[in-house]
Design a protein around this motif. Structure first.
Motif, PDB file in Angstrom:
ATOM      1  N   LYS A  16       0.906  -1.043  -0.038  1.00 25.34           N
ATOM      2  CA  LYS A  16      -0.179   0.079   0.001  1.00 25.34           C
ATOM      3  C   LYS A  16       0.763   1.345  -0.012  1.00 25.34           C
ATOM      4  CE  LYS A  16      -3.933   1.589   2.452  1.00 25.34           C
ATOM      5  NZ  LYS A  16      -4.310   1.898   4.012  1.00 25.34           N
ATOM      6  N   THR A  17       1.933   1.234   0.878  1.00 26.06           N
ATOM      7  CA  THR A  17       2.822   2.358   0.822  1.00 26.06           C
ATOM      8  C   THR A  17       3.667   2.481  -0.285  1.00 26.06           C
ATOM      9  OG1 THR A  17       2.793   1.961   3.159  1.00 26.06           O
ATOM     10  CG2 THR A  17       4.543   3.407   2.325  1.00 26.06           C
ATOM     11  N   GLN A  18       3.993   1.386  -0.958  1.00 28.91           N
ATOM     12  CA  GLN A  18       4.672   1.328  -2.304  1.00 28.91           C
ATOM     13  C   GLN A  18       3.942   2.309  -3.218  1.00 28.91           C
ATOM     14  OE1 GLN A  18       5.219  -2.673  -3.309  1.00 28.91           O
ATOM     15  NE2 GLN A  18       7.299  -2.794  -2.569  1.00 28.91           N
ATOM     16  N   ARG A  19       2.482   1.898  -3.383  1.00 31.63           N
ATOM     17  CA  ARG A  19       1.780   2.424  -4.262  1.00 31.63           C
ATOM     18  C   ARG A  19       1.562   3.936  -4.076  1.00 31.63           C
ATOM     19  NH1 ARG A  19      -0.848  -2.435  -3.812  1.00 31.63           N
ATOM     20  NH2 ARG A  19      -2.538  -1.705  -2.177  1.00 31.63           N
ATOM     21  N   ALA A  20       1.401   4.440  -2.969  1.00 31.91           N
ATOM     22  CA  ALA A  20       1.289   5.750  -2.548  1.00 31.91           C
ATOM     23  C   ALA A  20       2.592   6.397  -2.747  1.00 31.91           C
ATOM     24  CB  ALA A  20       0.863   5.721  -1.132  1.00 31.91           C
ATOM     25  N   LEU A  21       3.600   5.905  -2.535  1.00 24.89           N
ATOM     26  CA  LEU A  21       4.981   6.669  -2.665  1.00 24.89           C
ATOM     27  C   LEU A  21       5.185   6.816  -3.898  1.00 24.89           C
ATOM     28  CD1 LEU A  21       7.447   4.712  -0.352  1.00 24.89           C
ATOM     29  CD2 LEU A  21       6.892   7.081  -0.631  1.00 24.89           C
ATOM     30  N   VAL A  22       4.865   5.818  -4.826  1.00 25.06           N
ATOM     31  CA  VAL A  22       5.030   6.063  -6.531  1.00 25.06           C
ATOM     32  C   VAL A  22       4.063   7.373  -7.020  1.00 25.06           C
ATOM     33  CG1 VAL A  22       4.628   4.748  -8.739  1.00 25.06           C
ATOM     34  CG2 VAL A  22       5.841   3.784  -6.897  1.00 25.06           C
ATOM     35  N   GLN A  69      14.557 -10.205  16.920  1.00 26.26           N
ATOM     36  CA  GLN A  69      14.611  -8.796  17.102  1.00 26.26           C
ATOM     37  C   GLN A  69      13.296  -8.244  17.013  1.00 26.26           C
ATOM     38  OE1 GLN A  69      17.757  -6.981  16.628  1.00 26.26           O
ATOM     39  NE2 GLN A  69      16.525  -5.203  17.163  1.00 26.26           N
ATOM     40  N   PRO A  70      13.088  -7.036  18.092  1.00 21.13           N
ATOM     41  CA  PRO A  70      11.719  -6.710  18.144  1.00 21.13           C
ATOM     42  C   PRO A  70      11.201  -5.951  16.902  1.00 21.13           C
ATOM     43  CG  PRO A  70      13.116  -5.767  20.224  1.00 21.13           C
ATOM     44  CD  PRO A  70      13.833  -6.598  18.905  1.00 21.13           C
ATOM     45  N   ALA A  71      10.009  -5.973  16.248  1.00 22.82           N
ATOM     46  CA  ALA A  71       9.425  -5.236  15.524  1.00 22.82           C
ATOM     47  C   ALA A  71       9.763  -3.576  15.615  1.00 22.82           C
ATOM     48  CB  ALA A  71       7.912  -5.568  15.159  1.00 22.82           C
ATOM     49  N   PHE A  72       9.606  -2.732  14.718  1.00 23.63           N
ATOM     50  CA  PHE A  72       9.823  -1.366  14.867  1.00 23.63           C
ATOM     51  C   PHE A  72       9.065  -0.833  13.835  1.00 23.63           C
ATOM     52  CE2 PHE A  72      13.444  -3.359  12.812  1.00 23.63           C
ATOM     53  CZ  PHE A  72      13.481  -2.671  11.734  1.00 23.63           C
ATOM     54  N   SER A  73       8.802   0.497  13.952  1.00 25.55           N
ATOM     55  CA  SER A  73       8.090   1.535  13.074  1.00 25.55           C
ATOM     56  C   SER A  73       9.123   2.773  12.556  1.00 25.55           C
ATOM     57  CB  SER A  73       7.057   2.212  13.701  1.00 25.55           C
ATOM     58  OG  SER A  73       6.255   1.271  14.148  1.00 25.55           O
ATOM     59  N   LEU A  74       9.024   3.260  11.350  1.00 27.80           N
ATOM     60  CA  LEU A  74       9.867   4.303  11.241  1.00 27.80           C
ATOM     61  C   LEU A  74       9.229   5.528  10.298  1.00 27.80           C
ATOM     62  CD1 LEU A  74      10.882   4.461   8.002  1.00 27.80           C
ATOM     63  CD2 LEU A  74      12.757   3.037   9.142  1.00 27.80           C
ATOM     64  N   ASP A  75       9.492   6.687  10.202  1.00 29.74           N
ATOM     65  CA  ASP A  75       8.760   7.419   9.524  1.00 29.74           C
ATOM     66  C   ASP A  75       9.868   7.933   8.338  1.00 29.74           C
ATOM     67  OD1 ASP A  75       6.859   9.303   9.176  1.00 29.74           O
ATOM     68  OD2 ASP A  75       7.186  10.579  10.962  1.00 29.74           O
ATOM     69  N   LEU A  76       9.412   7.739   7.134  1.00 24.57           N
ATOM     70  CA  LEU A  76      10.195   8.078   6.144  1.00 24.57           C
ATOM     71  C   LEU A  76       9.838   9.723   6.032  1.00 24.57           C
ATOM     72  CD1 LEU A  76       9.771   5.361   3.352  1.00 24.57           C
ATOM     73  CD2 LEU A  76      11.785   5.790   4.708  1.00 24.57           C
ATOM     74  N   TRP A 145       6.055   9.413   5.994  1.00 20.23           N
ATOM     75  CA  TRP A 145       5.454   8.126   5.521  1.00 20.23           C
ATOM     76  C   TRP A 145       5.637   7.124   6.762  1.00 20.23           C
ATOM     77  CZ3 TRP A 145       2.599   8.091   1.131  1.00 20.23           C
ATOM     78  CH2 TRP A 145       2.842   8.998   0.258  1.00 20.23           C
ATOM     79  N   PRO A 146       4.716   6.886   7.375  1.00 20.47           N
ATOM     80  CA  PRO A 146       4.877   6.127   8.448  1.00 20.47           C
ATOM     81  C   PRO A 146       4.783   4.816   8.226  1.00 20.47           C
ATOM     82  CG  PRO A 146       3.040   7.060   8.676  1.00 20.47           C
ATOM     83  CD  PRO A 146       3.383   7.753   7.432  1.00 20.47           C
ATOM     84  N   ILE A 147       5.756   3.777   8.479  1.00 25.20           N
ATOM     85  CA  ILE A 147       5.892   2.244   8.161  1.00 25.20           C
ATOM     86  C   ILE A 147       6.010   1.535   9.454  1.00 25.20           C
ATOM     87  CG2 ILE A 147       6.938   0.547   6.638  1.00 25.20           C
ATOM     88  CD1 ILE A 147       7.670   2.724   4.605  1.00 25.20           C
TER      89      ILE A 147
END
Ligand code: 2AM
Length: 176
Positions: A16-22, A69-76, A145-147
């Protein structure tokens, strides 16, 4: 025939983020800025392995399977241009500790297995454009872009009929 493959560990960007980023990229960059990376190929490389044998790939996959390894989030929320490499990228102003730890682990395992690792500091990024060797106008700051990342994967890279194709070979969950 060669029995090596060009492999890398990476975090895939969710579709979903790939499509929005494009879509966003098409509004932000002129057609002359560079060659857009296909939506399905957008990712953050964790460790580049180069052309390696099946045996070495299996050993690295066994090590990857043991990573807890714990899951994480990041903001592009950051963008940049490396004119030498011809790369326009998105990154983050605050790389999560979990991401840096995961990359460090994979890169040190790769180095110990004889895969050359760049001495340059790890700079997590999503390559958006290639062949960007001239000056580029970057998007103004303020985008986000939060992921959420819940797994990492091993990919092969193959150049065929003028196109680069990435194929996911294996994936491992991060702890949620
Ligand atoms: P890039 O996007 O910054 O070019 C598959 O080629 C992935 O591995 C890409 O994300 C690419 O990073 C990365 N990669 C390719 N060659 C590399 C190298 N020699 N060292 C580190 N990363 C590399």
């Amino acid at each position: 025939m060669s029995d090596t493959r060009r492999l890398f560990f990476a975090l895939p960007i969710p579709p979903k983020t790939q499509r929005a980023l494009v879509k966003w990229r098409a509004d932000q960059f002129s057609a002359e800025a560079g060659r857009p990376i296909a939506a399905a190929n957008l990712h953050i490389t964790l460790a580049f392995l180069g052309d390696i044998s099946e045996q070495k790939s299996q050993a690295l996959q066994n090590m990857a399977a043991r990573i807890k390894q714990p899951a994480f989030s990041l903001d592009l929320d950051d963008a940049g241009h490396w004119p030498g490499a011809g790369v326009v990228w998105l990154g983050t102003r605050r790389a999560p500790r979990g991401l840096l730890q995961l990359a460090e682990l994979l890169r040190s395992q790769a180095a110990r297995s004889g895969c050359y690792q760049s001495p340059l500091p790890f700079h997590p990024h999503v390559t958006l454009l290639r062949g960007a060797t001239k000056a580029v106008v970057l998007p103004p700051s303020g985008f986000h872009w939060p992921i959420d990342f819940e797994y990492f994967a091993l990919y092969s890279s193959e150049f065929r009929r003028g196109r680069t194709r990435y194929e996911q070979i294996a994936a491992w969950p991060l702890i949620t």
